[in-house]
Design a protein around this motif. Sequence first.
Motif, PDB file in Angstrom:
ATOM      1  N   ARG A 156       0.811  -1.225   0.000  1.00 22.57           N
ATOM      2  CA  ARG A 156       0.000   0.000   0.000  1.00 22.57           C
ATOM      3  C   ARG A 156       0.847   1.280   0.000  1.00 22.57           C
ATOM      4  NH1 ARG A 156      -5.281  -0.751   0.544  1.00 22.57           N
ATOM      5  NH2 ARG A 156      -6.038  -2.758   1.237  1.00 22.57           N
ATOM      6  N   ILE A 157       1.954   1.256  -0.767  1.00 24.83           N
ATOM      7  CA  ILE A 157       2.780   2.466  -0.821  1.00 24.83           C
ATOM      8  C   ILE A 157       2.184   3.510  -1.766  1.00 24.83           C
ATOM      9  CG2 ILE A 157       4.885   1.295  -0.117  1.00 24.83           C
ATOM     10  CD1 ILE A 157       5.834   1.357  -2.998  1.00 24.83           C
ATOM     11  N   HIS A 158       1.299   3.052  -2.660  1.00 25.51           N
ATOM     12  CA  HIS A 158       0.489   3.957  -3.479  1.00 25.51           C
ATOM     13  C   HIS A 158      -0.611   3.129  -4.149  1.00 25.51           C
ATOM     14  CE1 HIS A 158       3.477   2.641  -6.603  1.00 25.51           C
ATOM     15  NE2 HIS A 158       2.396   2.598  -7.347  1.00 25.51           N
ATOM     16  N   GLN A 159      -1.610   3.814  -4.649  1.00 27.87           N
ATOM     17  CA  GLN A 159      -2.657   3.180  -5.441  1.00 27.87           C
ATOM     18  C   GLN A 159      -2.498   3.669  -6.873  1.00 27.87           C
ATOM     19  OE1 GLN A 159      -4.863   0.800  -4.495  1.00 27.87           O
ATOM     20  NE2 GLN A 159      -3.771   0.859  -2.551  1.00 27.87           N
ATOM     21  N   ILE A 160      -3.079   2.941  -7.806  1.00 26.51           N
ATOM     22  CA  ILE A 160      -2.971   3.385  -9.192  1.00 26.51           C
ATOM     23  C   ILE A 160      -3.651   4.746  -9.373  1.00 26.51           C
ATOM     24  CG2 ILE A 160      -5.013   2.157 -10.033  1.00 26.51           C
ATOM     25  CD1 ILE A 160      -3.341   1.659 -12.626  1.00 26.51           C
ATOM     26  N   ARG A 161      -4.771   4.908  -8.691  1.00 21.94           N
ATOM     27  CA  ARG A 161      -5.476   6.197  -8.700  1.00 21.94           C
ATOM     28  C   ARG A 161      -6.319   6.271  -7.441  1.00 21.94           C
ATOM     29  NH1 ARG A 161      -9.201   8.979 -13.377  1.00 21.94           N
ATOM     30  NH2 ARG A 161      -8.984  11.061 -12.500  1.00 21.94           N
ATOM     31  N   TYR A 162      -6.387   7.442  -6.878  1.00 19.64           N
ATOM     32  CA  TYR A 162      -7.174   7.623  -5.654  1.00 19.64           C
ATOM     33  C   TYR A 162      -8.582   8.064  -6.029  1.00 19.64           C
ATOM     34  CZ  TYR A 162      -2.792   6.977  -3.289  1.00 19.64           C
ATOM     35  OH  TYR A 162      -1.620   6.437  -2.841  1.00 19.64           O
ATOM     36  N   VAL A 163      -9.435   7.061  -6.255  1.00 17.51           N
ATOM     37  CA  VAL A 163     -10.839   7.273  -6.592  1.00 17.51           C
ATOM     38  C   VAL A 163     -11.668   6.316  -5.754  1.00 17.51           C
ATOM     39  CG1 VAL A 163     -10.416   8.083  -8.961  1.00 17.51           C
ATOM     40  CG2 VAL A 163     -10.718   5.651  -8.537  1.00 17.51           C
ATOM     41  N   LYS A 164     -12.982   6.538  -5.778  1.00 20.70           N
ATOM     42  CA  LYS A 164     -13.874   5.709  -4.968  1.00 20.70           C
ATOM     43  C   LYS A 164     -13.860   4.240  -5.410  1.00 20.70           C
ATOM     44  CE  LYS A 164     -18.170   6.199  -2.624  1.00 20.70           C
ATOM     45  NZ  LYS A 164     -19.154   7.190  -2.279  1.00 20.70           N
ATOM     46  N   ASN A 165     -13.924   3.992  -6.708  1.00 19.83           N
ATOM     47  CA  ASN A 165     -13.968   2.622  -7.217  1.00 19.83           C
ATOM     48  C   ASN A 165     -12.646   2.278  -7.918  1.00 19.83           C
ATOM     49  OD1 ASN A 165     -14.743   0.090  -7.957  1.00 19.83           O
ATOM     50  ND2 ASN A 165     -16.365   0.740  -9.348  1.00 19.83           N
ATOM     51  N   VAL A 166     -11.604   2.053  -7.133  1.00 16.99           N
ATOM     52  CA  VAL A 166     -10.282   1.745  -7.676  1.00 16.99           C
ATOM     53  C   VAL A 166     -10.222   0.328  -8.251  1.00 16.99           C
ATOM     54  CG1 VAL A 166      -9.211   0.882  -5.554  1.00 16.99           C
ATOM     55  CG2 VAL A 166      -7.808   2.082  -7.245  1.00 16.99           C
ATOM     56  N   LEU A 167     -11.184  -0.525  -7.920  1.00 19.13           N
ATOM     57  CA  LEU A 167     -11.195  -1.909  -8.381  1.00 19.13           C
ATOM     58  C   LEU A 167     -11.142  -1.997  -9.913  1.00 19.13           C
ATOM     59  CD1 LEU A 167     -11.394  -4.914  -7.672  1.00 19.13           C
ATOM     60  CD2 LEU A 167     -13.883  -4.682  -7.771  1.00 19.13           C
ATOM     61  N   ILE A 168     -11.845  -1.128 -10.600  1.00 15.91           N
ATOM     62  CA  ILE A 168     -11.835  -1.142 -12.069  1.00 15.91           C
ATOM     63  C   ILE A 168     -10.421  -0.883 -12.589  1.00 15.91           C
ATOM     64  CG2 ILE A 168     -12.673   0.047 -14.145  1.00 15.91           C
ATOM     65  CD1 ILE A 168     -15.293   0.544 -12.509  1.00 15.91           C
ATOM     66  N   TYR A 169      -9.743   0.101 -12.019  1.00 15.85           N
ATOM     67  CA  TYR A 169      -8.370   0.410 -12.422  1.00 15.85           C
ATOM     68  C   TYR A 169      -7.451  -0.777 -12.141  1.00 15.85           C
ATOM     69  CZ  TYR A 169      -9.733   5.285 -12.983  1.00 15.85           C
ATOM     70  OH  TYR A 169     -10.318   6.436 -13.404  1.00 15.85           O
ATOM     71  N   ASP A 170      -7.602  -1.367 -10.959  1.00 18.00           N
ATOM     72  CA  ASP A 170      -6.773  -2.515 -10.586  1.00 18.00           C
ATOM     73  C   ASP A 170      -6.998  -3.694 -11.534  1.00 18.00           C
ATOM     74  OD1 ASP A 170      -5.603  -1.235  -8.407  1.00 18.00           O
ATOM     75  OD2 ASP A 170      -7.123  -1.956  -7.004  1.00 18.00           O
ATOM     76  N   MET A 171      -8.248  -3.951 -11.883  1.00 20.32           N
ATOM     77  CA  MET A 171      -8.553  -5.080 -12.771  1.00 20.32           C
ATOM     78  C   MET A 171      -7.938  -4.873 -14.154  1.00 20.32           C
ATOM     79  SD  MET A 171     -12.416  -6.076 -11.597  1.00 20.32           S
ATOM     80  CE  MET A 171     -12.625  -7.177 -12.972  1.00 20.32           C
ATOM     81  N   VAL A 172      -8.072  -3.686 -14.695  1.00 19.34           N
ATOM     82  CA  VAL A 172      -7.494  -3.399 -16.016  1.00 19.34           C
ATOM     83  C   VAL A 172      -5.967  -3.511 -15.950  1.00 19.34           C
ATOM     84  CG1 VAL A 172      -7.139  -1.595 -17.758  1.00 19.34           C
ATOM     85  CG2 VAL A 172      -9.431  -1.999 -16.822  1.00 19.34           C
ATOM     86  N   TRP A 173      -5.366  -2.911 -14.929  1.00 17.88           N
ATOM     87  CA  TRP A 173      -3.909  -2.906 -14.762  1.00 17.88           C
ATOM     88  C   TRP A 173      -3.355  -4.333 -14.674  1.00 17.88           C
ATOM     89  CZ3 TRP A 173      -0.550   0.991 -15.160  1.00 17.88           C
ATOM     90  CH2 TRP A 173       0.742   0.825 -14.655  1.00 17.88           C
ATOM     91  N   ASN A 174      -3.955  -5.142 -13.801  1.00 16.09           N
ATOM     92  CA  ASN A 174      -3.443  -6.497 -13.577  1.00 16.09           C
ATOM     93  C   ASN A 174      -3.795  -7.450 -14.713  1.00 16.09           C
ATOM     94  OD1 ASN A 174      -2.140  -5.851 -11.156  1.00 16.09           O
ATOM     95  ND2 ASN A 174      -4.038  -6.102 -10.015  1.00 16.09           N
ATOM     96  N   THR A 175      -4.954  -7.266 -15.348  1.00 16.58           N
ATOM     97  CA  THR A 175      -5.311  -8.094 -16.503  1.00 16.58           C
ATOM     98  C   THR A 175      -4.345  -7.851 -17.654  1.00 16.58           C
ATOM     99  OG1 THR A 175      -7.644  -8.123 -15.852  1.00 16.58           O
ATOM    100  CG2 THR A 175      -7.146  -8.653 -18.156  1.00 16.58           C
TER     101      THR A 175
END
Length: 172
Positions: free
Chosen positions: A122-141
Motif C-alpha cells: 500500500r505504498i500507493h494506489q494506481i489512482r485515488y478514486v472511490k472505485n479503484v477496483l476497475i483500475y486494478d482489474m485493467v492494470w493487472n489483466t
Amino acid sequence: MVDVRNNPPKKSNDSNQSNYSSRNLLSGFLFGLGIAAFIDETVFHQLLRWHHFYDKSTTDIGLISDGLFHAFSWFATIGGLFMFADLRRRNALWLARWWGSVLVGAGTFQLYDGTIQHKLMRIHQIRYVKNVLIYDMVWNTLAVLLIIIGILLIVRTRRELKQVKRDNPNEQ
C-alpha cells in the motif's frame, strides 16, 4: 549470416548456444521491466499525477521517490540495451526470444506493481478514486496478458532451439 528475426543463432557448441539463449532472455527482461517502469513513472506519476512511487509522506518525499524510481527504470532499460547491442555484435540476437522476454519483463513489473506495491505494501494506489477496483482489474489483466503472450513466444523459441540441436548433432 544468421537470421535474427525468428531463427535461433547457430553456435559452435551447446554451451555457447544456451549462454546466448539466456542472454537474450535477460536482455529482453531487463529492457521490458525498465521500459514498463519508465512508462508508468512518466504517464501516471508525471503527466496524469495520479500518484507518486511513495505516497505515505509529503509531496517532496513523493517526488524524491519518483526520481529514484525513474533512475531505476533507466538503469534497467540501458542495461538491457547494452546486452542487446552485445548480442547483435556477436551475431547472437534471437529477436523472437528477446521480444518474448520483453513482454514477460513488462508484465512482471506491472503485476508486481499492481499486486505487491498497490495492495500488499500500500505504498500507493494506481489512482485515488472511490472505485479503484476497475483500475486494478485493467492494470493487472493487462499485466497477465503481457506475461502470457511473452511466455508463448519464449516457449516457441525453446522448441526451435531443441529442433536446431536435433538437426545439428555434431555441433553439440
